[in-house]
Design an enzyme around this catalytic site. Structure first.
Site, short mmCIF file in Angstrom:
data_model
loop_
_atom_site.label_atom_id
_atom_site.label_comp_id
_atom_site.label_asym_id
_atom_site.label_seq_id
_atom_site.Cartn_x
_atom_site.Cartn_y
_atom_site.Cartn_z
N SER A 78 -22.78 14.06 -23.17
CA SER A 78 -22.43 12.75 -22.62
C SER A 78 -21.50 11.97 -23.53
O SER A 78 -20.61 11.27 -23.07
CB SER A 78 -23.70 11.93 -22.39
OG SER A 78 -24.51 12.48 -21.40
N CYS A 79 -21.77 12.04 -24.83
CA CYS A 79 -21.14 11.12 -25.77
C CYS A 79 -20.32 11.86 -26.82
O CYS A 79 -20.79 12.84 -27.41
CB CYS A 79 -22.20 10.28 -26.48
SG CYS A 79 -23.28 9.40 -25.35
N GLY A 139 -17.84 10.39 -22.03
CA GLY A 139 -17.23 9.17 -22.54
C GLY A 139 -16.90 9.37 -24.01
O GLY A 139 -17.64 10.03 -24.73
N ASN A 183 -20.13 4.93 -29.81
CA ASN A 183 -19.65 5.65 -28.64
C ASN A 183 -19.36 4.66 -27.51
O ASN A 183 -19.45 3.45 -27.68
CB ASN A 183 -20.67 6.70 -28.20
CG ASN A 183 -21.92 6.06 -27.64
OD1 ASN A 183 -22.44 5.09 -28.20
ND2 ASN A 183 -22.41 6.58 -26.53
N CYS A 220 -20.98 3.77 -24.87
CA CYS A 220 -22.06 2.90 -24.40
C CYS A 220 -22.86 2.28 -25.54
O CYS A 220 -23.89 1.66 -25.30
CB CYS A 220 -22.99 3.67 -23.47
SG CYS A 220 -22.15 4.28 -21.99
N GLU A 271 -24.75 3.47 -28.07
CA GLU A 271 -26.11 3.88 -28.40
C GLU A 271 -26.17 5.20 -29.16
O GLU A 271 -27.21 5.56 -29.71
CB GLU A 271 -26.98 3.97 -27.13
CG GLU A 271 -27.01 5.31 -26.42
CD GLU A 271 -25.74 5.65 -25.67
OE1 GLU A 271 -25.69 6.72 -25.03
OE2 GLU A 271 -24.79 4.87 -25.71
N ASN A 320 -27.97 3.54 -18.64
CA ASN A 320 -28.59 4.12 -17.43
C ASN A 320 -28.35 3.30 -16.17
O ASN A 320 -29.21 3.23 -15.29
CB ASN A 320 -30.11 4.26 -17.63
CG ASN A 320 -30.46 5.18 -18.77
OD1 ASN A 320 -29.94 6.27 -18.87
ND2 ASN A 320 -31.33 4.73 -19.66
N THR A 321 -27.18 2.70 -16.05
CA THR A 321 -26.95 1.77 -14.94
C THR A 321 -27.07 2.45 -13.58
O THR A 321 -27.74 1.94 -12.69
CB THR A 321 -25.55 1.14 -15.09
OG1 THR A 321 -25.39 0.67 -16.42
CG2 THR A 321 -25.38 -0.01 -14.12
#
Length: 751
Positions: A227-228, A256, A444, A446, A448, A616-617
């Site tokens: 993801s990151c 991302g 990153n 987001c 986190e 986690n939107t």
């Protein structure tokens, strides 16, 4: 009941319907009633009300799909804060439609999983590694499928699941089961089915949420599951364009990326011995911006890039202005997400109202031999004071600003656009377990997940899952934490990293991020609020302990990550690189941390970073819970989608309405204190959005004319730094009782 049914039947007499396969038959009310009753089963809804809404919409020649869509619209129209369960009725009807479409398209629904696998492997839609399982094993796996679990989604979750994650002619439980089998494919042959069952059960029952790249890409051949990502540019053309190329490859696969540009020489610096030749960082950011637009994940959405710059960089004023409407359009970048890398010395000077100096990294590197981007903590302070003592002699490109005034300029940008993000460099690097191997340059996308980065050699790469606290009972916590860690460690061996530096990092650090969502639901079920800090601390102490212990157990079985020796872990320091005596003083159950410290020194840990909490939107909609660890914005609201207005509400609103505190009216200092409390037990970071209501009287009921001021927001930001929060994600505002978003939406690498 009888009169109503007769009226309904009379009004629909002589109507013929067109089925999905093209055949035509007279309308059979009993079939509609069967579907309606199934959709309303065990919910606080009256199926007769839905029938009454539908009868005025039927007409000769209507298709069964139109009937289903009409039923869905009727259910959504009936949904309200008083009757929120209608959104589950709409969700079930959407799933029913999926079942019927699949039946027509491939000839069967559930029950023939082995056949589905065989067909999708032949078509190249499923990764051929699923063929490790024999037909007999696939039949055993088929017996685990529970179609009733498809009926647990509300409308928002059902639509998000089917449109974003499912492949053509694929049903939800088939997707989850295939993911589980593939994740378990790296286990020993005698253990594969056992772990597959555990993985499938946790995923299908929505106790563990797979991040978007895993759920979307794992089943397809050669998918990237991380993801990151974080990369860093060196101050040369080769490194700059390599980073742009890497960002493109990350975006192609749905990840991302954070790109740190702090080494890049400033505007007016030297190029090939000529002063005033450099255009600074903004032209390179603009190239990243255009790359994010061009590489749009197969048309699904634009790429997602956060660009970070240290707080001492000479180009910061232009960096802050690159998303404003004024100025040279050639030096604007509206599609990236700016991030400030903030150190403690700057924050101390903000508190003191002291002067801060912006400098050119190239001049500092050339004339003083200092690579300022690499430094943090006391090493940074020592070099920075040396730089300030060299102004006008060795250092000629600089600008002095008032630190507090500069932070207020940052705040103005945040209130207008929601950004820049703030990433606290010293706080994050103090908690870095791998200080012996380097440093962390920034956060990153987001805010986190992060770890060491070396330009051209190592790019931070992390796989994510989240534990759904809304669906987790106390006695299940330990098992789910262990399952989550094992899932992520397995995905490291399954993923196809998009470039070499990512692959290097994956092997060397085995970074993972177990997160959480649904804290607001967990609190509401227990009649607790965001003021109950001790209960929140106890919960995340358990999660932090269980996840760390799980990684230690994996190290026993599979070995520690390659550079464990010399790490903070190897010294017996635990979560956040803290010495074990901190846990003796602060843990609710300190004795287990003492033993864990000894076990880790003996056996190691499998993963260098273990926990991080993403926003986690969108995935929280699929999970049927509140996003991340933040309160709900509002207990009940409508979100505008292409399909119309969709009702959004937390899962337990009907029974625990008043225990869902609304973020739009909650003092954000409370949020900061909650995040700081959780952060003690999370070894990487937490996506923390702050939401400020600018309407009069919201936070000050005794003074209805008083509004929130810039001083209040300033104090909240300072509190976040003082309490040890590692980052501030978006700043949101509420004005005139409406949610005013920035012109960007979170595309969340984890979602």
């Amino acid at each position: 009941m009888q009169a109503s049914s007769t009226l309904f039947e009379d009004s629909t007499r002589n109507i013929c319907v067109i089925h999905r396969d093209g055949s035509t038959t007279p309308l059979e009310i009993c079939k509609i009633r069967t579907v309606v009753n199934w959709a309303c089963r065990a919910l606080a809804t009256n199926p007769i009300a839905l029938e009454a809404q539908l009868k005025t919409r039927l007409r000769p020649g209507i298709t069964t799909r139109e009937i289903q869509d009409n039923l869905i619209r009727c259910a959504l129209e009936l949904c309200s804060p008083e009757e929120p369960d209608w959104r589950y009725v709409a969700g079930r009807l959407h799933i029913w439609s999926l079942w019927k479409d699949t039946q027509v398209s491939r000839g069967y629904q559930y029950g023939e999983y082995a056949r589905t696998v065989q067909q999708k492997v032949l078509l190249g839609e499923y990764d051929s590694r699923i063929s490790l399982y024999s037909p007999e094993e696939l039949e055993i796996a088929n017996s685990w499928i529970n179609p009733d679990w498809d009926a647990d989604y509300d409308y928002a979750g059902a639509v998000m699941l089917t449109e974003r994650y499912l492949l053509a002619n694929e049903l939800p439980q088939e997707a989850f089961l295939t993911c589980a089998l593939l994740i378990a494919s790296v286990e020993t042959p005698d253990n594969r089915l056992n772990w597959s069952w555990k993985f499938y059960r946790a995923i299908a029952r929505r106790q563990i949420s797979l991040a978007t790249p895993i759920l979307a890409n794992l089943r397809v051949p050669n998918g990237s599951l991380a993801s990151c990502f974080i990369t860093a540019m060196d101050d040369n053309l080769e490194s700059i364009f390599e980073n742009i190329h890497d960002a493109a490859r990350i975006s192609k696969n749905g990840g991302g990326v954070g790109v740190n540009l702090s080494r890049i020489r400033a505007t007016g610096s030297w190029v090939m011995g000529k002063k005033n030749a450099s255009g600074g960082v903004v032209p390179w950011i603009k190239l990243l911006n255009d790359t994010a637009i061009a590489v749009n994940q197969g048309g699904r959405r634009a790429g997602a890039v956060t660009v970070s710059l240290d707080i001492w960089h000479f180009d910061l004023p232009e960096f802050l202005d690159m998303q404003t409407e004024n100025g040279d359009a050639r030096r604007k970048a509206y599609d990236v997400f700016p991030q400030l890398v903030v150190n403690d010395e700057f924050m101390r000077r903000v508190a003191a109202g002291a002067t801060w100096t912006l400098v050119d990294p190239y001049e500092v590197r050339t004339n003083l031999g200092v690579e300022l981007a690499e430094l943090w903590g006391e090493a940074f302070v020592e070099s920075y004071l040396q730089i300030e003592a060299s102004l006008d002699s060795s250092i000629t490109i600089y600008k002095k600003v008032n630190a507090r005034a500069f932070l207020k300029q940052v705040m103005r940008s945040q209130l207008e656009t929601g950004m820049p993000y703030l990433w606290f460099k010293d706080t994050a690097n103090r908690a870095n377990p791998n200080q012996h191997q380097g440093y962390i340059p920034g956060g990153n996308l987001c805010q986190e997940s992060w770890s060491n980065v070396k330009p051209g050699e190592e790019a931070h790469t992390c796989n994510l899952v989240s534990i759904n606290l809304a669906n987790l009972d106390y006695e299940e916590q330990e098992g789910i934490c262990h399952t989550a860690v094992r899932i992520l460690d397995n995905t490291i061996d399954l993923t196809s990293p998009p470039f070499t530096a990512s692959a290097n990092h994956n092997v060397k650090y085995r970074t993972i991020g177990v997160g959480c969502m649904g804290l607001a639901d967990w609190l509401a079920k227990r009649h607790l609020t965001y003021s109950d800090l001790q209960e929140i601390s106890n919960l995340f102490e358990d999660i932090g302990y269980y996840c760390t212990a799980a990684s230690m157990e994996l190290a026993k079985e599979r070995g520690a990550y390659p550079v464990f020796t010399g790490s903070e872990w190897s010294k017996g320091n635990l979560i956040g690189a803290r010495p074990v005596d901190w846990f003796e003083q602060h843990a609710n159950s300190p004795e287990r941390f003492l033993k864990l410290s000894q076990d880790i020194k003996k056996y190691g840990v499998r993963n260098s970073h273990i926990t991080s909490i993403a926003p986690n939107t969108s995935s929280s909609l699929v999970q049927g819970c509140t996003a991340s660890v933040l309160p709900v914005y509002s207990r009940f609201f409508y979100e505008k989608w292409a399909k119309g207005s969709v009702p959004i509400a937390p899962p337990y609103i009907r029974d625990h309405l008043w225990f869902y505190g609304e973020n739009k009216t909650l003092d954000q200092k409370k949020i900061v204190k909650v995040i700081a409390t959780i952060q003690q037990w999370i070894d990487t970071g937490i996506s923390m959005e702050l939401l400020f209501n600018l309407n009069a009287g919201v936070y000050f009921p005794d003074d209805p004319e008083r509004c929130l001021t810039a001083v209040d927001i300033f104090e909240t930001i300072m509190l976040a730094w003082e309490l040890g929060c590692k980052a501030i994600y978006y700043i949101r505002t509420v004005q005139k009782d409406s949610f005013k978003e920035s012109n960007k939406q979170c595309v969340a690498c984890a979602n």
